[in-house]
Design a protein around this motif. Structure first.
Motif, PDB file in Angstrom:
ATOM      1  N   LEU A  63       0.830  -1.203   0.000  1.00 56.95           N
ATOM      2  CA  LEU A  63       0.000   0.000   0.000  1.00 56.95           C
ATOM      3  C   LEU A  63       0.869   1.261   0.000  1.00 56.95           C
ATOM      4  N   LEU A  64       1.961   1.225   0.765  1.00 57.34           N
ATOM      5  CA  LEU A  64       2.807   2.404   0.912  1.00 57.34           C
ATOM      6  C   LEU A  64       3.836   2.551  -0.205  1.00 57.34           C
ATOM      7  N   LEU A  65       4.380   1.430  -0.673  1.00 58.91           N
ATOM      8  CA  LEU A  65       5.531   1.488  -1.574  1.00 58.91           C
ATOM      9  C   LEU A  65       5.204   1.136  -3.026  1.00 58.91           C
ATOM     10  N   PHE A  66       4.105   0.419  -3.261  1.00 58.38           N
ATOM     11  CA  PHE A  66       3.749   0.031  -4.623  1.00 58.38           C
ATOM     12  C   PHE A  66       2.598   0.866  -5.178  1.00 58.38           C
ATOM     13  N   ALA A  67       1.606   1.138  -4.355  1.00 58.50           N
ATOM     14  CA  ALA A  67       0.415   1.850  -4.821  1.00 58.50           C
ATOM     15  C   ALA A  67       0.711   3.233  -5.403  1.00 58.50           C
ATOM     16  N   PRO A  68       1.697   3.997  -4.873  1.00 63.53           N
ATOM     17  CA  PRO A  68       1.969   5.313  -5.482  1.00 63.53           C
ATOM     18  C   PRO A  68       2.377   5.256  -6.953  1.00 63.53           C
ATOM     19  N   LEU A  69       2.787   4.091  -7.434  1.00 61.58           N
ATOM     20  CA  LEU A  69       3.174   3.954  -8.839  1.00 61.58           C
ATOM     21  C   LEU A  69       1.977   3.726  -9.753  1.00 61.58           C
ATOM     22  N   LEU A  70       0.806   3.536  -9.165  1.00 65.21           N
ATOM     23  CA  LEU A  70      -0.323   3.040  -9.939  1.00 65.21           C
ATOM     24  C   LEU A  70      -0.958   4.075 -10.859  1.00 65.21           C
ATOM     25  N   LYS A  71      -1.071   5.324 -10.400  1.00 64.05           N
ATOM     26  CA  LYS A  71      -1.796   6.304 -11.218  1.00 64.05           C
ATOM     27  C   LYS A  71      -1.186   6.454 -12.615  1.00 64.05           C
ATOM     28  N   PRO A  72       0.130   6.637 -12.722  1.00 64.63           N
ATOM     29  CA  PRO A  72       0.681   6.696 -14.084  1.00 64.63           C
ATOM     30  C   PRO A  72       0.600   5.358 -14.824  1.00 64.63           C
ATOM     31  N   ALA A  73       0.712   4.255 -14.079  1.00 66.91           N
ATOM     32  CA  ALA A  73       0.671   2.937 -14.730  1.00 66.91           C
ATOM     33  C   ALA A  73      -0.714   2.620 -15.269  1.00 66.91           C
TER      34      ALA A  73
END
Length: 254
Positions: free
Chosen positions: A36-46
């Motif tokens: 949730l903390l380290l992977f999810a922030p990459l999701l919006k552009p992906a």
């Protein structure tokens, strides 16, 4: 009436053991919290090719998959504790009690369900700080899906543990099952990114239907066919899993 009383007795005993050392509830959410903390922030552009333009939409895609991941893995590895009980003679001593053999399984599995829902609640609350928004009615129905998954996977794990009676056999077996289930369910990323052949294979994975249904609920689309299809598939598999595992319990303690 006796069956419900026996199930409650086993469940209450298992919950008492869990509450004596509640740290395991928080240990169970450590890996999902890291995602949730380290992977999810990459999701919006992906996920932008799918029309995801905000953090809230990204978390509506990611958090449901994360919760299904927690339910699957949390349940599949419960059998290790049962093997320890076998080795300590706990299951052997159950032979001389009048407790229902089905209750011996169901009481333990319901403990696992309660633990999973507590962990899912922690993850959901944390996700609210990342702009996740979900209606309470949809959330409760999603938790029902998670509870069924946890009941199914923990029952399977207990049944396999009773069959193999060895951690050395159980660990590779569960990992061998869990990895393709994870990769073919679209837990981390939606399968819309996948080539056509991979999507076709994933349709045979019941957990992909559960993930899609849970995502629809988090998006507020309770009328989506995937919600009811996922619930139906998971419910049928849960009944079959509990029935099979209960038979394994009966064979082991009669």
């Amino acid at each position: 009436m006796k069956f419900f009383r026996d199930t409650w007795l086993i469940f209450a005993r298992q919950m008492q053991l869990l509450l004596r050392n509640p740290v395991w509830v928080f240990v169970g959410v450590f890996q999902p919290v890291m995602y949730l903390l380290l992977f999810a922030p990459l999701l919006k552009p992906a996920l932008s090719p799918l029309g995801v333009t905000s953090d809230a939409e990204a978390y509506q895609v990611f958090v449901p998959g994360l919760l299904v991941l927690l339910a699957i893995f949390g349940g599949l590895f419960q059998g290790f504790g049962l093997i320890a009980e076998l080795r300590a003679g706990v299951i052997e001593r159950s032979r001389v009690t009048p407790v229902s053999r089905f209750a011996l399984l169901l009481g333990r599995s319901l403990r696992d369900v309660v633990s999973l829902i507590a962990q899912a609640g922690i993850i959901t609350i944390l996700a609210l700080f990342f702009d996740l928004r979900v209606f309470i009615g949809d959330l409760l129905l999603a938790y029902l899906m998670l509870a069924l998954i946890a009941l199914m996977t923990s029952s399977v794990s207990y049944g396999v543990a009773l069959a193999v009676k060895s951690e050395d056999a159980l660990a590779p077996l569960m990992n061998t099952v869990a990895q393709p289930v994870l990769l073919l369910s679209g837990i981390l990323l939606p399968l819309q990114f996948a080539p056509g052949w991979l999507e076709d294979v994933a349709k045979w994975n019941p957990f992909s239907w559960a993930v899609d249904g849970t995502r629809a609920l988090f998006a507020g689309d309770i009328g989506n066919d995937r919600v009811w299809q996922g619930l139906l598939i998971v419910s049928v598999l849960t009944v079959l899993s509990v029935w099979w595992a209960a038979r394994e319990f009966a064979r082991s303690v009669r």
